[in-house]
Design an enzyme around this catalytic site. Structure first.
Site, PDB file in Angstrom:
ATOM      1  N   ASP A 127      -9.807  -2.789   4.068  1.00  0.00           N
ATOM      2  CA  ASP A 127      -9.791  -3.154   2.655  1.00  0.00           C
ATOM      3  C   ASP A 127      -9.500  -4.637   2.429  1.00  0.00           C
ATOM      4  O   ASP A 127      -9.401  -5.080   1.283  1.00  0.00           O
ATOM      5  CB  ASP A 127      -8.785  -2.292   1.878  1.00  0.00           C
ATOM      6  CG  ASP A 127      -7.468  -2.118   2.610  1.00  0.00           C
ATOM      7  OD1 ASP A 127      -7.281  -2.728   3.677  1.00  0.00           O
ATOM      8  OD2 ASP A 127      -6.615  -1.354   2.115  1.00  0.00           O
ATOM      9  N   HIS A 154       1.343   4.118   4.561  1.00  0.00           N
ATOM     10  CA  HIS A 154       2.281   4.017   3.436  1.00  0.00           C
ATOM     11  C   HIS A 154       3.256   5.195   3.380  1.00  0.00           C
ATOM     12  O   HIS A 154       4.270   5.113   2.678  1.00  0.00           O
ATOM     13  CB  HIS A 154       1.517   3.963   2.105  1.00  0.00           C
ATOM     14  CG  HIS A 154       0.766   2.695   1.872  1.00  0.00           C
ATOM     15  ND1 HIS A 154       1.323   1.445   2.043  1.00  0.00           N
ATOM     16  CD2 HIS A 154      -0.523   2.475   1.482  1.00  0.00           C
ATOM     17  CE1 HIS A 154       0.424   0.519   1.763  1.00  0.00           C
ATOM     18  NE2 HIS A 154      -0.708   1.114   1.440  1.00  0.00           N
ATOM     19  N   ASP A 189      -4.362  -3.862   7.805  1.00  0.00           N
ATOM     20  CA  ASP A 189      -4.732  -3.432   6.468  1.00  0.00           C
ATOM     21  C   ASP A 189      -4.278  -4.501   5.469  1.00  0.00           C
ATOM     22  O   ASP A 189      -3.281  -5.188   5.684  1.00  0.00           O
ATOM     23  CB  ASP A 189      -4.056  -2.097   6.155  1.00  0.00           C
ATOM     24  CG  ASP A 189      -4.564  -1.431   4.894  1.00  0.00           C
ATOM     25  OD1 ASP A 189      -5.352  -0.478   5.014  1.00  0.00           O
ATOM     26  OD2 ASP A 189      -4.173  -1.857   3.786  1.00  0.00           O
ATOM     27  N   HIS A 214      -2.886  -4.115   2.719  1.00  0.00           N
ATOM     28  CA  HIS A 214      -1.612  -3.722   2.122  1.00  0.00           C
ATOM     29  C   HIS A 214      -0.569  -3.509   3.216  1.00  0.00           C
ATOM     30  O   HIS A 214      -0.896  -3.047   4.315  1.00  0.00           O
ATOM     31  CB  HIS A 214      -1.773  -2.435   1.308  1.00  0.00           C
ATOM     32  CG  HIS A 214      -2.826  -2.526   0.245  1.00  0.00           C
ATOM     33  ND1 HIS A 214      -4.064  -1.934   0.371  1.00  0.00           N
ATOM     34  CD2 HIS A 214      -2.825  -3.171  -0.945  1.00  0.00           C
ATOM     35  CE1 HIS A 214      -4.782  -2.184  -0.713  1.00  0.00           C
ATOM     36  NE2 HIS A 214      -4.062  -2.944  -1.522  1.00  0.00           N
TER      37      HIS A 214
END
Length: 563
Positions: A466, A342, A379, A381
């Site tokens: 996740d 990120h 991931d 996200h």
């Protein structure tokens, strides 16, 4: 020799008198600033003691004049017909060890190093001019060939140099020349690469551990217990070097990334701003360092983030070195934190400090000449930071699968890159509830054909766990077995596409049990062993997957990217 060189040869040979002194900025292009200014500060100690030793093994010394500042400047003009420039350095001023009793010994050692420098220079020049240098069998043995022979009597006083050159001191950053070609694996005439040890050739998994125990906030999902939980699980299921010998290697003495490594992706203003913020963190304990709030820093965050990035770079070195010797190099796995995907070029975001995968991609290109880098981010996200770093770059293909509508709200399906990089970004947002069936379909129908068309030189993976059904921060239904499938499939893809060069980087995963089990299953996949996921009994009930929405998304992405 009492008469100067100029008296004999005139303008043919020139001794450069007024040469410039390198600045700390020049040195920082290679060395860490902490080392540069630490050495400068150490001159105070050297002034008091005369001579100090400045590395652990002892032979490297320093005196008070070792970092002397000079006002000399390089002349602006030069003689056009000059043939050779010679610069004589004032070694005698720097070292009282150059006494009459030791002068011959030290000068012969210096000559030895100069010979190796000339050897490297001659090899490069011959390569550039298309000449093949005369080769002699090297005194180092092992079938190594060296252009030119050593000067007569060179080894008389320093036979120990042979063992020094063989030692680990020189293994860290040897210089290697590679043939340049028009193939996708391109290079400059020389680059640095780490040699491969024998056990790294036979290994199937090589991993590094950087737990960042000082970068911690209690009750925060991205806390310091994540990596230790993984390591404990690997030990428990006997997936460590202790139980597997040379099949699994833990990289122990890996390098720390430098600010220059980080600056290949992130703005220097951010890097040094974060470094300065450590003073505030030391006073307050924990500070928040991005506008959205969830990304925190402690007094150790900057240094531990450099260590995490360096752990990944060292794995790239090891995997690439092994791939030059073996068709089946080990898969690398950086068990590191803070995570990175990120972190945008201008700053931190979403628990992430530095973009570990992005930095490794630039490193693979710059140091190893691996021009075409394929990044898979599974991931839950979207890896917005990695995407931003390469959005206009045609040589880095970024492919992200993530939950539609989840944090940070980026990664739309029609975001495909821009400029020269148009088409080198693939975002596949999937509906909440997607699970094993969806991810298998995505891999077969999207990831594989994308890699086959791109033809990568190395595959890097943002491995976020996740998406697991037990993870608290999202709503996918991936199981531990899904991660076994992904690891096994990506390893096979790397073997088919880029000589097996593949490195995983830990990203998300906040349920410690599912995170640890999933990483262990990834290790089993790398080893080619059967999955043990069915024996875990960790999932009691799964909902039906949104197959219709998933298939719609897959068909749309195949249309957008002509897959």
């Amino acid at each position: 020799m009492g008469v100067g060189m100029k008296q004999f040869r005139g303008s043919e040979i020139i001794q450069l008198q007024n040469f410039r002194t390198a600045t700390p900025e020049d040195i920082a292009s290679v060395h860490a600033r902490s080392y540069i200014f630490g050495l400068q500060k150490a001159m105070e100690q050297a002034s008091e003691q005369g001579i100090i030793h400045i590395d652990g093994s002892g032979p490297t010394y320093a005196t008070a004049t070792g970092t002397e500042v000079s006002s000399r400047t390089e002349p602006s003009t030069s003689t056009p017909d000059s043939r050779l420039h010679i610069r004589l350095l004032p070694y005698a001023r720097m070292s009282p060890l150059l006494s009459s009793s030791s002068c011959v010994s030290w000068v012969s050692l210096l000559s030895s190093f100069l010979w190796f420098s000339l050897l490297s220079l001659r090899k490069t020049v011959c390569h550039k001019m298309g000449h093949q240098p005369l080769l002699h069998t090297s005194i180092f043995g092992g079938g190594v060939l060296s252009p030119m022979g050593p000067p007569v009597g060179m080894w008389k006083h320093h036979r120990s140099l042979i063992s020094l050159m063989r030692s680990r001191f020189f293994w860290k950053h040897p210089t290697s020349c590679r043939e340049c070609s028009t193939a996708s694996i391109s290079c400059l005439s020389e680059h640095l690469s780490a040699p491969c040890k024998t056990n790294e050739i036979t290994a199937r998994v090589i991993y590094s551990v950087a737990p960042a125990v000082g970068h911690n906030k209690e009750a925060h999902p991205e806390c310091s217990s994540r990596v230790p939980a993984i390591v404990s699980a690997l030990e428990k299921v006997e997936l460590t070097p202790k139980f597997r010998g040379s099949e699994i290697i833990q990289l122990q003495n890996f390098r720390t990334a430098t600010p220059e490594d980080i600056a290949s992706v992130h703005a220097r203003s951010y890097i040094f701003g974060l470094q300065k913020a450590m003073e505030q963190a030391s006073e307050q304990g924990i500070i928040h360092i991005d506008g959205s709030g969830p990304t925190y820093a402690t007094a150790t965050t900057f240094q531990e983030s450099l260590v995490a990035a360096g752990a990944g770079l060292s794995l790239v070195d090891s995997v690439v070195a092994a791939s030059k010797i073996s068709p089946n190099p080990p898969v690398g796995f950086a068990l590191i934190r803070p995570p990175g995907h990120h972190a945008v070029p201008k700053g931190p975001m979403g628990f992430c400090i530095f973009g570990n995968v992005a930095i490794a991609a630039r490193y693979a290109q710059r140091v190893h000449g691996l021009r075409r880098v394929f990044i898979i981010d599974f991931d839950v996200h979207h890896g917005n930071g990695t995407s931003d770093a390469f959005y206009d770059d045609p040589d880095v293909f970024f492919l992200s699968t993530h939950q539609d509508g989840s944090y940070p709200g980026t990664g739309k399906i029609d975001n495909i890159g821009c400029g020269n990089g148009e088409g080198a970004t693939l975002n596949l947002p999937l509906a909440g509830g997607s699970g094993d069936i969806a991810m298998r379909s995505v891999f077969d129908q999207v990831i594989v054909p994308s890699a086959q068309r791109f033809k990568p030189d190395i595959i890097l993976v943002s491995a976020g766990y996740d998406g697991h059904v037990l993870d608290p921060l999202a709503n996918f239904q991936l199981t531990t077995g899904t991660y076994y499938m992904l690891a096994s499939s990506i390893k096979q893809l790397a073997k088919e596409m880029c000589g097996g060069r593949c490195v995983f980087f830990l990203e998300g995963g906040y349920n410690l049990e599912s995170l640890s089990n999933s990483v262990a299953e990834s290790f089993r996949a790398f080893l080619g062993e059967p999955s043990m996921a069915a024996e875990l009994n960790e999932v009691g009930f799964l909902y039906d997957e949104p197959s219709f929405k998933v298939n719609q998304a897959i068909q749309r992405i195949k249309h957008i990217h002509s897959l």
